[in-house]
Design a protein around this motif. Structure first.
Motif, PDB file in Angstrom:
ATOM      1  N   TYR A  64       0.785  -1.238   0.000  1.00  0.00           N
ATOM      2  CA  TYR A  64       0.000   0.000   0.000  1.00  0.00           C
ATOM      3  C   TYR A  64       0.821   1.295   0.000  1.00  0.00           C
ATOM      4  N   PRO A  65       2.072   1.290   0.529  1.00  0.00           N
ATOM      5  CA  PRO A  65       2.823   2.555   0.479  1.00  0.00           C
ATOM      6  C   PRO A  65       3.223   2.963  -0.934  1.00  0.00           C
ATOM      7  N   ILE A  66       3.296   1.983  -1.869  1.00  0.00           N
ATOM      8  CA  ILE A  66       3.756   2.310  -3.220  1.00  0.00           C
ATOM      9  C   ILE A  66       2.689   2.115  -4.293  1.00  0.00           C
ATOM     10  N   THR A  67       1.616   1.389  -3.995  1.00  0.00           N
ATOM     11  CA  THR A  67       0.595   1.124  -5.014  1.00  0.00           C
ATOM     12  C   THR A  67      -0.199   2.372  -5.375  1.00  0.00           C
ATOM     13  N   GLY A  68      -0.142   3.384  -4.525  1.00  0.00           N
ATOM     14  CA  GLY A  68      -0.829   4.634  -4.835  1.00  0.00           C
ATOM     15  C   GLY A  68      -0.333   5.283  -6.106  1.00  0.00           C
ATOM     16  N   GLU A  69       0.939   5.076  -6.420  1.00  0.00           N
ATOM     17  CA  GLU A  69       1.509   5.676  -7.630  1.00  0.00           C
ATOM     18  C   GLU A  69       0.872   5.078  -8.885  1.00  0.00           C
ATOM     19  N   LYS A  70       0.715   3.753  -8.908  1.00  0.00           N
ATOM     20  CA  LYS A  70       0.070   3.109 -10.050  1.00  0.00           C
ATOM     21  C   LYS A  70      -1.402   3.504 -10.146  1.00  0.00           C
ATOM     22  N   ALA A  71      -2.055   3.586  -8.997  1.00  0.00           N
ATOM     23  CA  ALA A  71      -3.462   3.986  -8.986  1.00  0.00           C
ATOM     24  C   ALA A  71      -3.629   5.380  -9.570  1.00  0.00           C
ATOM     25  N   VAL A 122      -5.611   3.716   2.834  1.00  0.00           N
ATOM     26  CA  VAL A 122      -4.532   4.666   3.141  1.00  0.00           C
ATOM     27  C   VAL A 122      -4.522   5.700   2.011  1.00  0.00           C
ATOM     28  N   PRO A 123      -5.495   6.616   2.016  1.00  0.00           N
ATOM     29  CA  PRO A 123      -5.638   7.558   0.899  1.00  0.00           C
ATOM     30  C   PRO A 123      -4.474   8.530   0.765  1.00  0.00           C
ATOM     31  N   HIS A 124      -3.791   8.803   1.875  1.00  0.00           N
ATOM     32  CA  HIS A 124      -2.704   9.779   1.816  1.00  0.00           C
ATOM     33  C   HIS A 124      -1.456   9.226   1.134  1.00  0.00           C
ATOM     34  N   ALA A 125      -1.474   7.932   0.767  1.00  0.00           N
ATOM     35  CA  ALA A 125      -0.364   7.374  -0.009  1.00  0.00           C
ATOM     36  C   ALA A 125      -0.471   7.749  -1.492  1.00  0.00           C
ATOM     37  N   LEU A 126      -1.603   8.320  -1.892  1.00  0.00           N
ATOM     38  CA  LEU A 126      -1.778   8.803  -3.261  1.00  0.00           C
ATOM     39  C   LEU A 126      -1.546  10.310  -3.309  1.00  0.00           C
ATOM     40  N   LEU A 127      -0.806  10.765  -4.284  1.00  0.00           N
ATOM     41  CA  LEU A 127      -0.656  12.212  -4.500  1.00  0.00           C
ATOM     42  C   LEU A 127      -1.879  12.697  -5.267  1.00  0.00           C
ATOM     43  N   ILE A 128      -3.030  12.571  -4.616  1.00  0.00           N
ATOM     44  CA  ILE A 128      -4.316  12.798  -5.267  1.00  0.00           C
ATOM     45  C   ILE A 128      -4.464  14.225  -5.768  1.00  0.00           C
ATOM     46  N   GLU A 129      -3.769  15.154  -5.131  1.00  0.00           N
ATOM     47  CA  GLU A 129      -3.871  16.560  -5.541  1.00  0.00           C
ATOM     48  C   GLU A 129      -3.370  16.776  -6.957  1.00  0.00           C
TER      49      GLU A 129
END
Length: 366
Positions: free
Chosen positions: A274-281, A298-305
């Protein structure tokens, strides 16, 4: 220095030993040390014992006492859960035993069964240090190979990095709050349903980016949203990555999604990644350019902004655990929704658990 309470490295070591597949854990310390963690792990089927160190032990040491406890635990296991192969026993240090210098490594050759010493105490700051030291013990015992050790260690280091940059360790003090934006987002969903009935296309993307077994709860928002809306689903549910338990958890969730008639459109990795899968998402989200994005776990693992770069009007929702995460989530998401005691609710479970978000959404009429 962080002023608000943080998870303990001792607890992290215990959870990691569970994932490795130990038969029992012995805490070498006072009987009350990590009491809540011990109780929760027993719900998950792990037997947790203690050497019950007292004041005299703090002065004179308690290694002989610990050896007696190990022998008694092995005798108990052989009666309760007999098996042909060797038993695996995790011996976890505590502040008391480590400060006086108890030598847990010396136990390895004292027993025919597999002893996994974890030299750990709560003064090591980052909780992931405890998990890494448990991995050290497992590697030395031959329970994991070096490539898996390196992968696990990388994930744990990345998890700490995420929390320090974007989560519960980013500020010296994070004020807890038990209020969130659940009601506001439900109104957004009502508006979305109204637009849908008018023939307008609103693209919704659901992202599961959850930590290990907490996915049993954080999958529920995806499940309920898919019942009401047509969604694109992204998840870190690769059932071929991680320890046996982690793989089984991913498989269980995928099977439940399938039974409910939903599918995952894009799998980003495993439940321990989960700490790195946000990038692929995030890369996939940029490709599909949705109007609404709900990230659970863990939504804050994505640079959603960064989605604002391609769609300034995108509505983003972060769903996570713990009252101290609301403010960090709100710094980068349009809305934040908090699930309380997620970890306690999922231990021992093998199926998706109802979330607060999911329960309320299930009663909505669209």
């Amino acid at each position: 220095m962080i002023l608000h309470p943080r998870p303990s490295p001792i607890a992290a070591a215990m959870y990691q030993l569970r994932d490795i597949g130990v038969d029992a854990i012995i805490l070498h310390g006072p009987s009350g040390c990590c009491f809540r963690t011990a109780r929760l792990l027993e719900i998950d089927g792990i037997r947790v014992f203690t050497s019950a160190m007292g004041e005299n032990d703090f002065i004179f040491g308690a290694m002989d006492k610990l050896r007696d406890v190990i022998a008694e635990v092995l005798e108990y296991l052989k009666k309760e859960t007999p098996k042909s192969e060797k038993y695996k026993i995790g011996i976890v240090g505590t502040c008391a035993s480590m400060i006086i210098g108890e030598d847990l490594e010396s136990l390895i050759d004292d027993f025919d069964d597999i002893i996994i010493p974890v030299d750990i105490h709560s003064g090591l700051v980052d909780n992931t240090v405890g998990a890494i030291r448990a991995m050290d013990g497992a590697l030395n015992a031959g329970l994991i190979d070096y490539s898996e050790y390196e992968r696990q260690k990388k994930m744990l280091v990345c998890a700490t990095d995420v929390e320090k940059k974007r989560g519960m360790a980013k500020n010296r003090y994070l004020k807890p709050t038990y209020e969130d934006d659940l009601e506001k987002f439900m109104n957004i969903l009502k508006e979305t349903d109204s637009k849908r009935k008018q023939g307008k296309d609103v693209k919704i993307a659901c992202v599961l980016n959850a930590k290990k077994e907490t996915a049993y709860l954080f999958s529920d928002p995806l499940l309920e949203l898919n019942k009401h809306f047509e969604c694109t689903n992204i998840a870190n549910l690769d059932e071929n990555i991680g320890f046996d338990k982690v793989r089984a958890d991913a498989k269980n969730i995928l099977e439940e999604f399938s039974k409910c008639g939903f599918k995952i459109d894009y799998i980003t990795g495993g439940l321990d990644e989960y700490p790195i899968t946000g990038e692929k998402a995030l890369d996939y989200l940029k490709e599909i350019n949705p109007d609404i994005v709900v990230v659970s776990g863990v939504p804050h693992a994505l640079l959603i902004e960064n989605l604002k770069e391609i769609n300034p009007d995108v509505i983003t929702v972060g769903i996570s655990d713990g009252p101290r995460l609301y403010h960090p989530i709100k710094e980068v998401y349009s809305y934040g929704i908090i699930e309380l005691d997620a970890h306690a609710k999922v231990l021992g479970k093998k199926n998706i658990v109802k979330s607060r978000f999911g329960e309320i959404l299930s009663f909505m009429k669209f």
